[in-house]
Design an enzyme around this catalytic site. Structure first.
Site, PDB file in Angstrom:
ATOM      1  N   LYS A 101      -4.652   0.496  -1.579  1.00  0.00           N
ATOM      2  CA  LYS A 101      -3.917   0.792  -0.341  1.00  0.00           C
ATOM      3  C   LYS A 101      -2.469   1.047  -0.731  1.00  0.00           C
ATOM      4  O   LYS A 101      -1.474   0.250  -0.964  1.00  0.00           O
ATOM      5  CB  LYS A 101      -3.749  -0.535   0.708  1.00  0.00           C
ATOM      6  CG  LYS A 101      -3.462  -0.263   1.937  1.00  0.00           C
ATOM      7  CD  LYS A 101      -2.344   0.503   2.490  1.00  0.00           C
ATOM      8  CE  LYS A 101      -1.153  -0.205   3.178  1.00  0.00           C
ATOM      9  NZ  LYS A 101       0.148   0.648   3.330  1.00  0.00           N
ATOM     10  N   GLU A 145       5.564  -7.830  -7.885  1.00  0.00           N
ATOM     11  CA  GLU A 145       6.586  -7.147  -8.449  1.00  0.00           C
ATOM     12  C   GLU A 145       7.559  -6.530  -7.328  1.00  0.00           C
ATOM     13  O   GLU A 145       7.312  -5.734  -6.587  1.00  0.00           O
ATOM     14  CB  GLU A 145       5.968  -6.013  -9.278  1.00  0.00           C
ATOM     15  CG  GLU A 145       7.072  -5.015  -9.986  1.00  0.00           C
ATOM     16  CD  GLU A 145       8.049  -6.039 -10.752  1.00  0.00           C
ATOM     17  OE1 GLU A 145       9.005  -5.971 -10.753  1.00  0.00           O
ATOM     18  OE2 GLU A 145       7.185  -6.926 -11.802  1.00  0.00           O
ATOM     19  N   CYS A 198      12.985  -0.006  -8.621  1.00  0.00           N
ATOM     20  CA  CYS A 198      13.187  -1.206  -8.931  1.00  0.00           C
ATOM     21  C   CYS A 198      14.019  -1.467 -10.165  1.00  0.00           C
ATOM     22  O   CYS A 198      14.916  -2.417  -9.993  1.00  0.00           O
ATOM     23  CB  CYS A 198      11.807  -2.068  -9.197  1.00  0.00           C
ATOM     24  SG  CYS A 198      10.599  -1.602  -8.478  1.00  0.00           S
ATOM     25  N   GLU A 248      19.875  -5.710  -2.765  1.00  0.00           N
ATOM     26  CA  GLU A 248      19.206  -4.286  -3.261  1.00  0.00           C
ATOM     27  C   GLU A 248      19.432  -3.526  -2.359  1.00  0.00           C
ATOM     28  O   GLU A 248      19.184  -3.480  -1.074  1.00  0.00           O
ATOM     29  CB  GLU A 248      17.693  -4.588  -3.695  1.00  0.00           C
ATOM     30  CG  GLU A 248      17.012  -3.406  -4.441  1.00  0.00           C
ATOM     31  CD  GLU A 248      15.555  -3.741  -4.622  1.00  0.00           C
ATOM     32  OE1 GLU A 248      14.931  -4.278  -3.863  1.00  0.00           O
ATOM     33  OE2 GLU A 248      15.250  -3.289  -5.658  1.00  0.00           O
TER      34      GLU A 248
HETATM   35  C1  UN1 Z   1       9.996   1.052 -10.642  1.00  0.00           C
HETATM   36  O1  UN1 Z   1      11.224   0.929 -10.842  1.00  0.00           O
HETATM   37  O2  UN1 Z   1       9.608   0.481  -9.688  1.00  0.00           O
HETATM   38  O3  UN1 Z   1      11.215   1.721 -16.109  1.00  0.00           O
HETATM   39  C2  UN1 Z   1       9.187   1.309 -11.883  1.00  0.00           C
HETATM   40  C3  UN1 Z   1      11.401   2.607 -15.255  1.00  0.00           C
HETATM   41  C4  UN1 Z   1       9.757   3.460 -15.150  1.00  0.00           C
HETATM   42  C5  UN1 Z   1       9.264   2.804 -14.124  1.00  0.00           C
HETATM   43  C6  UN1 Z   1      10.037   2.077 -12.889  1.00  0.00           C
HETATM   44  N1  UN1 Z   1       9.162   3.442 -16.134  1.00  0.00           N
HETATM   45  O4  UN1 Z   1      12.219   2.952 -14.769  1.00  0.00           O
END
Ligand code: UN1
Length: 493
Positions: A175, A250, A284, A385
């Protein structure tokens, strides 16, 4: 009339039970509708989960090296179609073409890595306490995996979940975020071409409430693997706990780069820019705090602000553009709100801080690269964030102080330090409380052969990717083979 895309259930592309669709628009040009996607509901979820259940036994009995061959073919097809997949992705979520190419590449890397895992899937053999007895452990699939994935890495993150799940013998229902369903459709089309049997991979598009929720709550789903916001993550956790399901989460980050007084400042500025404004700050792992030694902070800020204010913002399909738009209007308003909060808290706006003005920006969710100076560690802009192109510069006077500022966060995903001193670098590795630490590089750019994930509020202890990425998708079975021909009592004989 724009193209209508369908769900993929039991090996067939099909419309939703609701017979309704939603629009996917280009965040650089909201007048451009990329397509219409199925607004799915409980009935579609029931069908997708039933298909995944039907396919389970045959798939888990397919030898893992054979499953790996399909993943390898998927990798080859992703590679062959990399440019068009990246173009579609830039159109639907805005990040620049080079970066969407990187996103697809991460999927290719994961395909090859997981394909190889098909010839490993290693367990352990250990000695027994007794003679004529053999002890080993083997990995078994968990069953049906629900993958709920975000819009910022619309291809890479689904592959982090699907490929380890598939190689381990699970069947899946994907999804994707409703801002980026096209990349998920593109990925599933490639998996279909690679030869995965009907029911092994199912795709259902729609909103979190109407589509995600019944998927999470479905009694036949054994594991929910989720990447996204902290709020939705805790919803997933609550619901999975009630249903006694496994779940891996995550979620957020408030990642920081430390710049020491001995750092190569030009290189640090480049790294911070890339970490803060790559993907328009919507990773993230994005760098949203930079903690700079007071001896070099003035010079660092001058270099940083000159570069940040010169970044070319616009449509990511234009090769000259360095930063695309935000994903949607509500994210743009959220970013603006944080700028106002920062000003109100007394931080000094060094550059940016507003929507991009001008004719070329009027149809997109563009925001200026923004840097705040004089930020103190407890301010909301340094704690929460933002998920946008807003960077806070925080002064420090020692490595110890810098580390305690980095660690003063409810999140613990990624951190970095720029220093030429190996002692400081190792002290940072030892003391920074994050799942990932970079030395003389930015907070972004993780490679798939190492674990990805964070401490504290970033997740719930699991890691994706790397050799441990398979763990959450497998159950251990411990096996004892007694070939003594008599009853042997462990702990007693
Ligand atoms: C994310 O930020 O959700 O290390 C993933 C990184 C990428 C993956 C990020 N290879 O910034």
């Amino acid at each position: 009339m724009s193209k209508v895309y369908k769900n993929y259930i039991n090996g067939k592309w099909q419309v939703s039970n609701s017979e309704e669709t939603f629009e996917n628009i280009n965040p650089s040009n909201t007048k451009q509708v990329i397509g219409r996607f199925q607004k799915s509901n409980q009935i579609d979820i029931n069908k997708a989960v039933a298909a995944a259940k039907n396919a389970q036994i045959k798939w888990r009995n397919t030898p893992a090296p054979k499953r790996g061959e399909m993943l390898f073919r998927a990798g080859e097809l992703l590679l062959k179609n990399k440019d068009s997949l990246a173009r579609d992705m830039t159109m639907e979520m805005g990040k620049v073409f080079k970066e969407t190419g990187g996103d697809v590449q991460e999927g290719i890397d994961m395909a090859y890595y997981a394909a190889g895992e098909g010839r490993r899937l290693m367990g352990e053999t250990v000695p027994s306490e007794m003679t004529n007895k053999f002890c080993m452990s083997v990995r078994m699939p968990v069953g049906i995996v629900a993958a709920i994935t975000p819009w910022n890495f619309p291809m890479a993150i689904p592959t982090w979940k699907l490929f380890p799940a598939l190689i381990a013998g699970n069947t899946v229902v994907l999804k994707p975020a409703s801002d980026t369903p096209l990349s998920a459709v593109n990925l599933v089309k490639i998996l279909e071409k690679a030869g995965f049997p009907a029911g092994v991979i199912n795709l259902v598009t729609g909103t979190g409430e109407e589509t995600g929720r019944p998927l999470i709550d479905h009694p036949n789903v054994n594991l929910v693997s989720f990447t996204g916001s902290t709020n939705t993550g805790s919803f997933v956790a609550e619901h999975c706990a009630k249903g006694m399901k496994k779940f891996s989460l995550e979620m957020g980050g408030k990642n920081a780069v430390v710049v020491m007084d001995d750092a190569d400042l030009n290189s640090a500025v480049e790294g911070v820019l890339w970490g803060a404004f790559g993907t328009t700050g919507q990773r993230c792992t994005a760098c949203s705090r930079v903690i700079v030694h007071e001896k070099v902070i003035k010079k660092f800020n001058d270099l940083l602000v000159a570069k940040a204010s010169g970044l070319r913002v616009g449509d990511g399909l234009n090769g000259k553009i360095e930063m695309g738009p935000l994903i949607n209007e509500s994210q743009r308003q959220k970013v603006k709100k944080y700028v106002d909060i920062g000003i109100h808290e007394g931080a000094k706006l060094l550059t940016g801080g507003d929507y991009c003005h001008g004719k070329s920006f009027q149809n997109g969710f563009f925001f200026q690269p923004t840097v705040f100076g004089d930020v103190s560690p407890k301010m909301r802009i340094a704690q929460e964030e933002i998920f946008g192109p807003v960077l806070s510069v925080i002064p420090c006077n020692s490595l110890e102080q810098a580390v305690s500022i980095v660690n003063d966060s409810k999140f613990g995903l990624s951190s970095a330090i720029y220093t030429q001193d190996v002692n400081r670098a190792f002290k940072a590795i030892e003391t920074l409380d994050t799942g990932i630490t970079y030395i003389n590089s930015s907070t972004i750019g993780a490679e798939i052969q190492l674990p990805f994930g964070g401490t504290k509020g970033t997740g719930n202890g699991h890691r994706e990717a790397g050799s441990v990425g398979i763990d959450v998708f497998t159950e251990w079975k411990s096996v004892y083979v007694d070939y003594s021909g008599k009853l042997q009592k462990a702990q007693i004989d």
